[in-house]
Design a protein around this motif. Structure first.
Motif, PDB file in Angstrom:
ATOM      1  N   THR A  55       0.838  -1.187   0.000  1.00  0.00           N
ATOM      2  CA  THR A  55       0.000   0.000   0.000  1.00  0.00           C
ATOM      3  C   THR A  55       0.881   1.248   0.000  1.00  0.00           C
ATOM      4  O   THR A  55       1.852   1.331   0.761  1.00  0.00           O
ATOM      5  CB  THR A  55      -0.922   0.015   1.228  1.00  0.00           C
ATOM      6  OG1 THR A  55      -1.745  -1.155   1.199  1.00  0.00           O
ATOM      7  CG2 THR A  55      -1.810   1.251   1.237  1.00  0.00           C
ATOM      8  N   ILE A 102       1.850   4.705   0.977  1.00  0.00           N
ATOM      9  CA  ILE A 102       1.618   5.724   1.999  1.00  0.00           C
ATOM     10  C   ILE A 102       2.778   6.708   2.059  1.00  0.00           C
ATOM     11  O   ILE A 102       2.788   7.607   2.897  1.00  0.00           O
ATOM     12  CB  ILE A 102       1.410   5.092   3.394  1.00  0.00           C
ATOM     13  CG1 ILE A 102       2.651   4.288   3.813  1.00  0.00           C
ATOM     14  CG2 ILE A 102       0.157   4.224   3.417  1.00  0.00           C
ATOM     15  CD1 ILE A 102       2.608   3.837   5.267  1.00  0.00           C
ATOM     16  N   ALA A 130      -3.332   5.030   3.837  1.00  0.00           N
ATOM     17  CA  ALA A 130      -3.650   3.644   3.480  1.00  0.00           C
ATOM     18  C   ALA A 130      -5.138   3.466   3.219  1.00  0.00           C
ATOM     19  O   ALA A 130      -5.550   2.537   2.516  1.00  0.00           O
ATOM     20  CB  ALA A 130      -3.192   2.699   4.588  1.00  0.00           C
TER      21      ALA A 130
END
Length: 369
Positions: free
Chosen positions: A173, A175, A191
């Motif tokens: 993810t 971020i 996220a």
């Protein structure tokens, strides 16, 4: 000019009117003073129309890939391998520059018209003058997205130092964040947007963010053979963007005076942005790289295009079926319906029945303006 984040998606009628005015400016001398030749190259128009005519006519709800129309005339720019005596034919749009390096090549080939490696030149400062010749200038201190006067937004120069960063593992993810100074951080709250590293590109050792990879492989309304049809936007997903030069980073930028979280990724040819709170269809947008590059090259670096030779006419587009009503030019029968600003010819013979309506005063000469 279309600004990143501008709410153009609810104004298809205004867009069509603006488009008509832009094209009218091509033949009326209303374009930038740096321009060295009028008209819109036929192959450029065909390339533009495929993805952006549906947007202009309200048939597609998505970002412009080129822009409402060109903001420069046709130019000759120095390029060693250019077939026009060491020059190539180019024209600038908000989102990029269209170019033809070899005017003798097969115009049906989708790579006959390319869009320049403008984002790469902007973040490296290397002005490309041939396949293997470069002029080294400064990386552009121009904001990659959002309001150009935002003092805190990242610039192309910001991303220069990020080109060598390692790729994210696939599926991770995203971020990671970046600020104008190039400081990389992380914000766990990002996220929640669910953006991941979707695919790895070995040519540049970077991944492509999932929202951008989905867009690059998407299908929708396109304009082909005189009609709107459903098809892939790009036969090759990297046709419009080139390969990624950096990873994707979240950053806080000002869009229309409002601070927003925006995901930014720099590719060779484009900058793609993802704004989660934009309306559907406009969450992914192409940055105004064409505008940024034009200002960098012709204003900041004070470069100049070459003048077009006297009487220069772009070569006819062999992909068109030439209508016999125009024996001095290669112009197709409708569809599509064309205007003088959309073809590379002026003051040519017109025979009845003039299916495109180029001879308004019926004196046997088309596009006299």
């Amino acid at each position: 000019m279309v600004r990143e984040g501008e709410a153009v998606f609810n104004r298809p009628v205004r867009i069509v009117l603006a488009l008509a005015l832009v094209w009218a400016g091509l033949s009326a001398g209303g374009l930038d003073a740096h321009a060295s030749g009028g008209g819109m190259n036929a192959a450029f128009h065909r390339t533009w129309a495929r993805t952006d005519r549906p947007v202009a006519e309200g048939q597609a709800n998505r970002t412009w890939m080129w822009g409402p129309g060109p903001f420069s005339n046709v130019l000759f720019e120095e390029y060693d391998e250019g077939s026009e005596g060491g020059f190539r034919v180019v024209q600038y749009f908000d989102k990029t520059r269209m170019e033809i390096t070899d005017t003798t090549a097969d115009p049906v080939n989708p790579w006959y018209v390319t869009n320049g490696l403008l984002a790469k030149e902007l973040i490296t400062g290397q002005l490309q003058l041939g396949h293997n010749r470069f002029w080294q200038g400064p990386p552009a201190m121009v904001n990659v997205a959002g309001d150009l006067n935002d003092p805190n937004g990242p610039t192309y120069a910001t991303f220069n130092a990020l080109m060598g960063h390692q790729p994210l593992p696939l599926g991770w993810t995203i971020i990671q964040t970046v600020d104008r100074a190039g400081n990389v951080g992380a914000n766990q709250s990002l996220a929640s947007f669910g953006v991941t590293a979707a695919t790895f590109v070995p040519e540049t050792n970077h991944t492509v963010a999932s929202v951008f990879w989905e867009f690059m492989n998407s299908a929708g309304p396109v304009y082909e053979n005189g009609q709107h049809v459903e098809a892939r936007l790009f036969e090759n997903p990297f046709y419009a963007t080139g390969f990624p030069l950096t990873e994707a980073y979240w950053t806080r930028i000002r869009v229309g005076g409002v601070q927003r979280w925006v995901l930014v990724q720099v590719f060779e040819r484009r900058v793609l942005t993802y704004t989660p709170d934009n309306p559907e269809g406009w969450k992914v947008e192409a940055g105004n790289v064409g505008r940024h590059y034009y200002a960098w090259r012709y204003e900041h670096l004070s470069k100049q295009p070459a003048p077009l030779p006297n009487g220069y006419q772009p070569p006819p587009d062999p992909a068109w079926q030439c209508d016999p009503a125009y024996p001095d030019a290669c112009i197709p029968s409708p569809p599509p319906d064309l205007r003088c600003a959309e073809i590379p010819y002026r003051r040519f013979q017109v025979l009845p029945p003039d299916p495109q309506g180029f001879d308004r005063d019926q004196d046997g000469v088309g596009c006299e303006g």
